[in-house]
Motif scaffolding. Structure first.
Motif, mmCIF file in Angstrom:
data_model
loop_
_atom_site.group_PDB
_atom_site.id
_atom_site.type_symbol
_atom_site.label_atom_id
_atom_site.label_comp_id
_atom_site.label_asym_id
_atom_site.label_seq_id
_atom_site.Cartn_x
_atom_site.Cartn_y
_atom_site.Cartn_z
ATOM 1 N N PRO A 1 0.802 -1.225 0.000
ATOM 2 C CA PRO A 1 0.000 0.000 0.000
ATOM 3 C C PRO A 1 0.830 1.268 0.000
ATOM 4 O O PRO A 1 0.338 2.335 -0.350
ATOM 5 C CB PRO A 1 -0.799 -0.120 1.292
ATOM 6 C CG PRO A 1 0.058 -0.968 2.187
ATOM 7 C CD PRO A 1 0.746 -1.934 1.286
ATOM 8 N N GLU A 2 2.107 1.153 0.417
ATOM 9 C CA GLU A 2 2.917 2.351 0.529
ATOM 10 C C GLU A 2 3.417 2.799 -0.837
ATOM 11 O O GLU A 2 3.743 1.991 -1.690
ATOM 12 C CB GLU A 2 4.113 2.085 1.442
ATOM 13 C CG GLU A 2 3.735 1.732 2.873
ATOM 14 C CD GLU A 2 4.960 1.499 3.724
ATOM 15 O OE1 GLU A 2 6.081 1.663 3.192
ATOM 16 O OE2 GLU A 2 4.788 1.153 4.908
ATOM 17 N N SER A 3 3.481 4.097 -1.008
ATOM 18 C CA SER A 3 4.057 4.671 -2.222
ATOM 19 C C SER A 3 5.384 5.305 -1.816
ATOM 20 O O SER A 3 5.412 6.344 -1.154
ATOM 21 C CB SER A 3 3.125 5.724 -2.824
ATOM 22 O OG SER A 3 3.718 6.340 -3.932
ATOM 23 N N ALA A 4 6.454 4.676 -2.168
ATOM 24 C CA ALA A 4 7.754 5.142 -1.710
ATOM 25 C C ALA A 4 8.773 4.995 -2.820
ATOM 26 O O ALA A 4 8.488 4.481 -3.905
ATOM 27 C CB ALA A 4 8.191 4.331 -0.486
ATOM 28 N N VAL A 5 9.967 5.438 -2.529
ATOM 29 C CA VAL A 5 11.071 5.279 -3.479
ATOM 30 C C VAL A 5 11.361 3.792 -3.631
ATOM 31 O O VAL A 5 11.450 3.065 -2.636
ATOM 32 C CB VAL A 5 12.337 6.006 -2.973
ATOM 33 C CG1 VAL A 5 13.505 5.788 -3.924
ATOM 34 C CG2 VAL A 5 12.045 7.494 -2.793
ATOM 35 N N PRO A 6 11.481 3.295 -4.840
ATOM 36 C CA PRO A 6 11.751 1.869 -5.024
ATOM 37 C C PRO A 6 12.984 1.431 -4.230
ATOM 38 O O PRO A 6 13.975 2.149 -4.139
ATOM 39 C CB PRO A 6 11.981 1.755 -6.534
ATOM 40 C CG PRO A 6 11.236 2.906 -7.118
ATOM 41 C CD PRO A 6 11.356 4.006 -6.119
ATOM 42 N N PHE A 7 12.902 0.243 -3.683
ATOM 43 C CA PHE A 7 13.978 -0.267 -2.830
ATOM 44 C C PHE A 7 15.300 -0.341 -3.575
ATOM 45 O O PHE A 7 16.359 -0.054 -3.013
ATOM 46 C CB PHE A 7 13.589 -1.653 -2.299
ATOM 47 C CG PHE A 7 14.588 -2.223 -1.347
ATOM 48 C CD1 PHE A 7 14.591 -1.839 -0.016
ATOM 49 C CD2 PHE A 7 15.535 -3.142 -1.784
ATOM 50 C CE1 PHE A 7 15.525 -2.355 0.865
ATOM 51 C CE2 PHE A 7 16.466 -3.671 -0.900
ATOM 52 C CZ PHE A 7 16.458 -3.267 0.425
ATOM 53 N N ILE A 8 15.259 -0.721 -4.855
ATOM 54 C CA ILE A 8 16.489 -0.850 -5.626
ATOM 55 C C ILE A 8 17.225 0.476 -5.726
ATOM 56 O O ILE A 8 18.462 0.534 -5.731
ATOM 57 C CB ILE A 8 16.195 -1.417 -7.040
ATOM 58 C CG1 ILE A 8 17.494 -1.694 -7.805
ATOM 59 C CG2 ILE A 8 15.303 -0.464 -7.818
ATOM 60 C CD1 ILE A 8 18.330 -2.776 -7.216
ATOM 61 N N LEU A 9 16.453 1.585 -5.792
ATOM 62 C CA LEU A 9 17.082 2.897 -5.848
ATOM 63 C C LEU A 9 17.668 3.301 -4.496
ATOM 64 O O LEU A 9 18.665 4.009 -4.432
ATOM 65 C CB LEU A 9 16.071 3.944 -6.309
ATOM 66 C CG LEU A 9 15.540 3.783 -7.741
ATOM 67 C CD1 LEU A 9 14.578 4.910 -8.086
ATOM 68 C CD2 LEU A 9 16.710 3.751 -8.731
#
Length: 337
Positions: A163-171
Motif C-alpha cells: 500500500p505504501e508509495s515510496a522510493v523503489p527499494f532498488i534505488l
C-alpha cells in the motif's frame, strides 16, 4: 523496507572496510630504495630473473661459460655476492652442469629466497598468501554484491505491491551496491600486481640512476633476457626456462634442511614467491617453484625472510644460506625474459 536498506548499507560498509584493511596490510612496509641488482631483478621478474642476472654477470667476465647443449663450466670460482656464491655452490654440488636444473636449484637457494622476504618486509612486494587473500576477498565481495541485485529487485517488487508509495527499494540501495562493487574491482586490481607502488618507484629510481651502464647482469635485471647482449647465452637461458619447469608442490607448510637445495626434489622444497613480471617465455604456474613473467603466471619465486638461521613467519620458513625454503603458498614459473 527501510530497515532492510539500512542493513544493506551496514553490511556493505563493513565488507568494504575489511577489504581495504586486508589490502593495506598486504602492502604495508616502510618502503625505501632498491639496494642492488638482485633486488631489482626480483622485483622485475622474481627468482628466475635473479638467477639469470647472476649467470649473465658470471658469464660476462669469464668466470663461467655455457657451452654445448646448455652445459655450465666454471673457469674461475670467484663470487662477488651471495647469489653468485649460490650459483657456484649449486654447480659444484650438481652431478652434471646442465643449465636448466642449475637455474631451478639456485632459485630455491636461501640466498635467492631471502631477497623476496626482505623486499616484502620493506613493502616493495606483497607477500603471496596476503596477496591471494586480498584477491579472494575482492572476488567474493564482487560476486556477493552482484548476487544481491536480484534480491534487491525482488524486495522492490514486494514493496511496490504494498500500500505504501515510496522510493523503489532498488534505488535506495543502488549507491551501496555500486560503491561496494567498484571497491571490490579496484582492490582486486591493486592486489593483482605483486609489486607495490613503492616497489615500482624504487625500480624506476634504480633504473634511472644506472641508465648509462651496459653491464649484462644489470640489463637482464632491468629488462629480462631480451636485453642480454650475448645471443648464444640468451637463447640457452630462454631454452632452459622453457624446458625445465618445477614440479608442483604440496600446499602445506613444511621445512627441510641440508647442505644444498639441489639435493631436494622440487615437490618437497616449494618456492613460494612469484613476483610480477611482464611478458616472458615459459610460464606455467603450479605450486612449488620460482618464476618470472610467463603466460599463465605473472612472475615469481619463493622467498625466506631473515638473513640468518631458520625462521618461520608470515611469509615462509627457511634455514641458513645453504638450506631451502618452504611454505604453504606457492606458484611456479620458469622464465625471466
Amino acid at each position: 523496507m527501510n530497515t532492510a536498506a539500512v542493513v544493506f548499507y551496514l553490511v556493505g560498509a563493513a565488507a568494504v572496510a575489511l577489504l581495504v584493511v586486508k589490502l593495506n596490510r598486504a602492502r604495508r612496509g616502510p618502503g625505501g630504495p632498491v639496494h642492488d641488482r638482485h633486488e631489482l631483478a626480483f622485483l622485475n621478474g622474481g627468482p628466475a630473473r635473479v638467477v639469470d642476472t647472476a649467470l649473465a654477470s658470471l658469464h660476462a667476465d669469464g668466470r663461467l661459460v655455457v657451452g654445448g647443449p646448455g652445459i655450465v663450466q666454471v673457469l674461475r670460482p670467484t663470487a662477488h655476492d651471495p647469489v653468485e656464491r649460490a650459483v657456484l655452490q649449486e654447480l659444484s654440488a650438481a652431478a652434471h652442469g646442465a643449465l636448466g636444473p642449475l637455474r631451478l636449484a639456485v632459485m630455491r637457494h636461501a640466498a635467492v629466497q631471502e631477497i623476496g622476504d626482505g623486499l616484502s618486509a620493506r613493502g616493495l612486494i606483497m607477500e603471496p598468501s596476503a596477496r591471494r587473500s586480498a584477491i579472494r576477498w575482492s572476488l567474493g565481495l564482487g560476486f556477493a554484491t552482484v548476487a544481491m541485485v536480484p534480491v534487491a529487485l525482488v524486495m522492490t517488487v514486494v514493496e511496490l505491491a504494498g500500500p505504501e508509495s515510496a522510493v523503489p527499494f532498488i534505488l535506495k540501495v543502488l549507491p551501496v551496491i555500486v560503491g561496494v562493487l567498484v571497491t571490490s574491482v579496484v582492490c582486486g586490481s591493486a592486489a593483482g600486481g605483486r609489486v607495490t607502488s613503492a616497489g615500482r618507484s624504487a625500480v624506476t629510481a634504480y633504473g634511472r640512476a644506472h641508465a648509462g651502464l651496459a653491464d649484462p647482469g644489470l640489463l637482464v635485471a632491468l629488462h629480462g633476457l631480451r636485453a642480454l647482449p650475448d645471443p648464444v647465452l640468451r637463447e640457452q637461458l630462454a631454452t632452459a626456462a622453457r624446458t625445465y619447469r618445477p614440479a608442483p608442490a604440496p600446499h602445506r607448510r613444511s621445512s627441510s634442511s641440508g647442505s644444498s637445495s639441489s639435493s631436494y626434489d622440487a615437490a618437497v622444497v616449494p618456492v613460494v614467491w612469484c613476483a610480477a613480471a611482464a611478458g616472458g617465455e615459459g610460464g606455467g604456474c603450479g605450486s612449488g617453484s620460482s618464476c618470472s613473467g610467463g603466460s599463465s603466471c605473472s612472475g615469481g619465486g619463493s622467498s625466506c625472510s631473515s638473513s640468518s638461521s631458520s625462521c618461520s613467519s608470515s611469509s615462509s620458513s627457511c634455514s641458513s644460506s645453504s638450506s631451502s625454503c618452504s611454505s604453504s603458498s606457492g606458484s611456479s614459473c620458469g622464465s625471466s625474459s
